[in-house]
Design a protein around this motif. Structure first.
Motif, short mmCIF file in Angstrom:
data_model
loop_
_atom_site.label_atom_id
_atom_site.label_comp_id
_atom_site.label_asym_id
_atom_site.label_seq_id
_atom_site.Cartn_x
_atom_site.Cartn_y
_atom_site.Cartn_z
N GLN A 106 0.83 -1.20 0.00
CA GLN A 106 0.00 0.00 0.00
C GLN A 106 0.87 1.26 0.00
O GLN A 106 1.96 1.27 0.58
CB GLN A 106 -0.89 0.03 1.26
CG GLN A 106 -1.93 -1.07 1.32
CD GLN A 106 -2.67 -1.05 2.65
OE1 GLN A 106 -2.32 -1.77 3.57
NE2 GLN A 106 -3.69 -0.20 2.74
N SER A 107 0.37 2.25 -0.68
CA SER A 107 1.02 3.55 -0.62
C SER A 107 0.19 4.45 0.31
O SER A 107 -1.02 4.27 0.43
CB SER A 107 1.07 4.18 -2.02
OG SER A 107 -0.24 4.49 -2.46
N PRO A 108 0.83 5.39 0.98
CA PRO A 108 2.28 5.68 0.91
C PRO A 108 3.11 4.89 1.90
O PRO A 108 4.32 5.08 1.96
CB PRO A 108 2.31 7.17 1.24
CG PRO A 108 1.19 7.35 2.21
CD PRO A 108 0.10 6.40 1.77
N ASP A 109 2.51 3.99 2.67
CA ASP A 109 3.23 3.27 3.72
C ASP A 109 4.43 2.48 3.20
O ASP A 109 5.47 2.41 3.86
CB ASP A 109 2.29 2.32 4.47
CG ASP A 109 1.18 3.05 5.19
OD1 ASP A 109 1.33 4.27 5.40
OD2 ASP A 109 0.16 2.43 5.55
N HIS A 110 4.27 1.86 2.03
CA HIS A 110 5.32 0.99 1.50
C HIS A 110 6.06 1.61 0.33
O HIS A 110 6.83 0.93 -0.35
CB HIS A 110 4.71 -0.35 1.08
CG HIS A 110 3.98 -1.03 2.18
ND1 HIS A 110 2.78 -1.70 2.00
CD2 HIS A 110 4.27 -1.13 3.51
CE1 HIS A 110 2.37 -2.19 3.16
NE2 HIS A 110 3.26 -1.85 4.09
N GLY A 111 5.84 2.89 0.08
CA GLY A 111 6.53 3.57 -1.01
C GLY A 111 5.59 4.39 -1.86
O GLY A 111 4.36 4.26 -1.76
N GLN A 112 6.16 5.22 -2.71
CA GLN A 112 5.38 6.07 -3.61
C GLN A 112 5.80 5.88 -5.06
O GLN A 112 5.55 6.72 -5.91
CB GLN A 112 5.52 7.54 -3.20
CG GLN A 112 5.00 7.82 -1.81
CD GLN A 112 5.03 9.30 -1.47
OE1 GLN A 112 5.11 10.15 -2.34
NE2 GLN A 112 4.97 9.61 -0.18
N ASP A 113 6.43 4.74 -5.33
CA ASP A 113 6.86 4.40 -6.68
C ASP A 113 6.27 3.05 -7.06
O ASP A 113 6.31 2.10 -6.27
CB ASP A 113 8.39 4.34 -6.74
CG ASP A 113 8.89 3.90 -8.10
OD1 ASP A 113 8.89 4.72 -9.03
OD2 ASP A 113 9.26 2.72 -8.23
N ILE A 114 5.70 2.97 -8.26
CA ILE A 114 4.99 1.75 -8.66
C ILE A 114 5.92 0.54 -8.66
O ILE A 114 5.53 -0.57 -8.27
CB ILE A 114 4.32 1.94 -10.05
CG1 ILE A 114 3.42 0.75 -10.39
CG2 ILE A 114 5.36 2.14 -11.13
CD1 ILE A 114 2.21 0.63 -9.54
N ASN A 115 7.18 0.72 -9.09
CA ASN A 115 8.11 -0.40 -9.13
C ASN A 115 8.40 -0.93 -7.72
O ASN A 115 8.48 -2.15 -7.50
CB ASN A 115 9.41 0.02 -9.82
CG ASN A 115 9.19 0.44 -11.25
OD1 ASN A 115 8.42 -0.19 -11.96
ND2 ASN A 115 9.85 1.49 -11.68
N GLU A 116 8.59 -0.01 -6.79
CA GLU A 116 8.85 -0.40 -5.41
C GLU A 116 7.65 -1.10 -4.80
O GLU A 116 7.78 -2.12 -4.11
CB GLU A 116 9.21 0.83 -4.59
CG GLU A 116 9.52 0.54 -3.13
CD GLU A 116 9.80 1.80 -2.33
OE1 GLU A 116 10.16 1.66 -1.14
OE2 GLU A 116 9.65 2.91 -2.88
N LEU A 117 6.46 -0.59 -5.07
CA LEU A 117 5.24 -1.18 -4.53
C LEU A 117 5.00 -2.58 -5.09
O LEU A 117 4.60 -3.49 -4.37
CB LEU A 117 4.04 -0.28 -4.81
CG LEU A 117 3.99 1.02 -4.02
CD1 LEU A 117 2.92 1.95 -4.58
CD2 LEU A 117 3.73 0.75 -2.55
N ILE A 118 5.24 -2.75 -6.38
CA ILE A 118 5.06 -4.07 -6.99
C ILE A 118 6.08 -5.06 -6.43
O ILE A 118 5.75 -6.22 -6.14
CB ILE A 118 5.18 -3.99 -8.52
CG1 ILE A 118 3.96 -3.25 -9.11
CG2 ILE A 118 5.27 -5.38 -9.14
CD1 ILE A 118 4.00 -3.05 -10.61
#
Length: 264
Positions: free
Chosen positions: A197-209
């Protein structure tokens, strides 16, 4: 010319399909027959190239088998759209004092290779198509569903809160575990789902995936047919495993092994 009127009408029809207005046709109404024919050829070529462009654009963004968005779209074009949308969502969340998040569901089919190996890839392709159709049922207007690998899918939920995510994920698990009837085969399938989930786990789609993918593997380790939310400890475990693999490879290269003999 005897058929000038019909030719002009044909030119008007083709022209409208490529964006010409009626005034273009009227402008050329007094041209000779050969000139009109050249215009028709030009318009036809323009129409054909336009169709080819639309087709190329479709296949550059869509998965040929399922019709879902593909890996290139998610990691390239959608990544930019996602970043802009996320910034707007964060701005709105501060404005209205409410939490607005984006969730990434990384979905992997359990034991899909077994189906391919035992029943053939044509059955596997039908399974993937059926899974895609079932996933699309749960996609709202702003959601994105993509197939990014052989049996791997990404489902993007906009403005989703934890309870909404859980309800949708559990509904997806139930839907995908419903039997598939294909060519006299009754097949049962389960999936493992990882969630970031964003923004808890990042704000970049690659990082979130990537983090959703890590959570998906944890779901598989826990017995499959379930979902797991990403937590930071998962990343620590992954890094530890990669470090161990690195040392093992180096040990194999240098033959740095020794035997422990237990004579007890």
């Amino acid at each position: 010319m005897k058929y000038t009127g019909r030719i002009i009408a044909l030119l008007a029809m083709i022209s409208s399909s490529i964006g010409w207005s009626t005034r273009h046709v009227i402008k050329y109404g007094n041209l000779s027959g050969s000139q009109i024919i050249l215009l028709i050829i030009y318009a036809t070529i323009g129409w054909f190239l336009g169709k080819q462009y639309d087709k190329a654009k479709f296949y550059s963004e869509k998965d040929i088998l399922t019709g879902l968005y593909n890996r290139r779209f998610v990691y390239d074009k959608f990544s930019k759209l996602f970043h802009r949308s996320l910034k707007n969502s964060m701005k709105n969340s501060r404005l209205y004092k409410k939490e607005i998040g984006v969730a990434i569901l990384y979905i992997d089919l359990d034991r899909f290779k077994l189906i391919n190996d035992s029943l053939g890839h044509h059955i596997g392709d039908q399974i993937l198509t059926c899974v895609s159709e079932r996933l699309k049922v749960y996609a709202d207007e702003r959601d994105i569903v993509a197939r990014i690998g052989g049996d791997e899918f990404v489902f993007v939920l906009y403005e989703a809160q934890s309870d909404q995510i859980k309800n949708k994920v559990e509904a997806i698990l139930r839907a995908l575990s419903t039997p598939y009837f294909l060519e006299e085969n009754e097949l049962y399938l389960t999936v493992s789902i990882g969630i970031s989930q964003s923004p808890d786990h990042g704000q970049d789609i690659n990082e979130l995936i990537a983090k959703a993918d890590t959570a998906m593997y944890r779901a598989k380790q826990q017995g499959k047919n379930q979902y797991q939310f990403y937590i930071e400890e998962m990343n620590a475990d992954t890094l530890e495993r990669l470090e161990l693999e690195k040392h093992l490879h180096k040990a194999i290269e240098k033959m740095n092994f020794f035997y422990i003999i237990n004579r007890g």
